[in-house]
Design a protein around this motif. Structure first.
Motif, PDB file in Angstrom:
ATOM      1  N   GLU A   1      11.187  35.576  48.190  1.00 29.67           N
ATOM      2  CA  GLU A   1      10.829  36.824  47.712  1.00 29.67           C
ATOM      3  C   GLU A   1       9.428  37.281  48.233  1.00 29.67           C
ATOM      4  OE1 GLU A   1      11.204  33.929  45.590  1.00 29.67           O
ATOM      5  OE2 GLU A   1      12.875  34.180  44.836  1.00 29.67           O
TER       6      GLU A   1
ATOM      7  N   ASP B   1      15.326  43.959  52.427  1.00 26.27           N
ATOM      8  CA  ASP B   1      15.892  44.725  51.343  1.00 26.27           C
ATOM      9  C   ASP B   1      17.519  44.484  51.703  1.00 26.27           C
ATOM     10  OD1 ASP B   1      17.322  47.207  49.755  1.00 26.27           O
ATOM     11  OD2 ASP B   1      15.433  46.283  48.599  1.00 26.27           O
TER      12      ASP B   1
ATOM     13  N   ARG C   1      10.704  43.784  53.935  1.00 23.84           N
ATOM     14  CA  ARG C   1       9.809  43.367  52.703  1.00 23.84           C
ATOM     15  C   ARG C   1       8.520  42.476  53.139  1.00 23.84           C
ATOM     16  NH1 ARG C   1      14.278  40.804  48.752  1.00 23.84           N
ATOM     17  NH2 ARG C   1      12.505  40.088  47.669  1.00 23.84           N
ATOM     18  N   TRP C   2       8.959  41.691  54.012  1.00 25.66           N
ATOM     19  CA  TRP C   2       7.977  40.880  54.412  1.00 25.66           C
ATOM     20  C   TRP C   2       8.251  40.093  55.908  1.00 25.66           C
ATOM     21  CZ3 TRP C   2       9.761  35.916  55.470  1.00 25.66           C
ATOM     22  CH2 TRP C   2      10.935  35.668  54.731  1.00 25.66           C
TER      23      TRP C   2
ATOM     24  N   GLY D   1      17.127  39.430  48.465  1.00 28.64           N
ATOM     25  CA  GLY D   1      17.136  40.044  49.806  1.00 28.64           C
ATOM     26  C   GLY D   1      17.745  39.241  50.496  1.00 28.64           C
TER      27      GLY D   1
END
Length: 184
Positions: A115, A73, A80-81, A59
């Motif tokens: 991640e 993404d 994503r976070w 990402g």
């Protein structure tokens, strides 16, 4: 092609996979097609984006001036976070040994998993230092130059201090490695 970003751009654009990624002062990260400039997606962070993005962990990771680091993404731009660091991040991010290195204005050095967004380690720059320069990643280490004249080398895995040197004056640029020599 030429694109109006809607606000001033203070970060260096990143080109990855046929996409130009650039953030602006309104806190918008734009993903533009490299061939046409057509917008692929946009993400509103809500605070100015002054640091260059990095690509890692499948990402895009970038930081905003409100102290938040985001993982998106790469294809869709969906969040994503997010990892709040508590102080503005104005220095470019770096990718070192599969970890994102983010430095806050409070002089805190952080490694974050691209991640998951989890903070792996943190350390403080000497003399409550400030760095607005891109860290230099090399051989499991990250080297950071501070405005106060410190050059500090940390182990990426746990941010343990490896070595440190004080220059006679402040440092005005990012460290670079040329052959076997380190320059600032």
């Amino acid at each position: 092609w030429r694109v109006e970003t809607g606000a001033p751009v203070r970060c260096v654009p990143l080109v990855s996979g046929g996409t130009v990624l650039v953030g602006n002062d309104d806190g918008v990260l734009l993903a533009l097609d490299t061939s046409s400039g057509v917008e692929r997606w946009r993400f509103a962070a809500g605070a100015a984006i002054n640091s260059r993005c990095v690509v890692g962990g499948g990402g895009i990771v970038f930081a905003a001036a409100d102290g938040r680091v985001y993982g998106l993404d790469q294809r869709t731009g969906r969040e994503r976070w997010t990892q709040p660091l508590g102080a503005p991040v104005l220095a470019d991010l770096a990718l070192a040994d599969s970890q994102v290195v983010a430095i806050t204005e409070a002089g805190e050095v952080n490694t974050i998993s691209p991640e998951s967004g989890l903070r792996a380690a943190k350390a403080l720059l000497p003399d409550a230092g400030v760095s607005r320069f891109r860290p230099l990643a090399t051989d499991g280490q990250v080297i950071i130059a501070s405005a106060e004249g410190w050059l500090s080398c940390y182990a990426v895995r746990d941010l343990a201090l490896v070595w440190q040197r004080k220059a006679a004056a402040g440092i005005g640029g990012a460290p670079v490695l040329l052959g076997e020599r380190l320059y600032c």
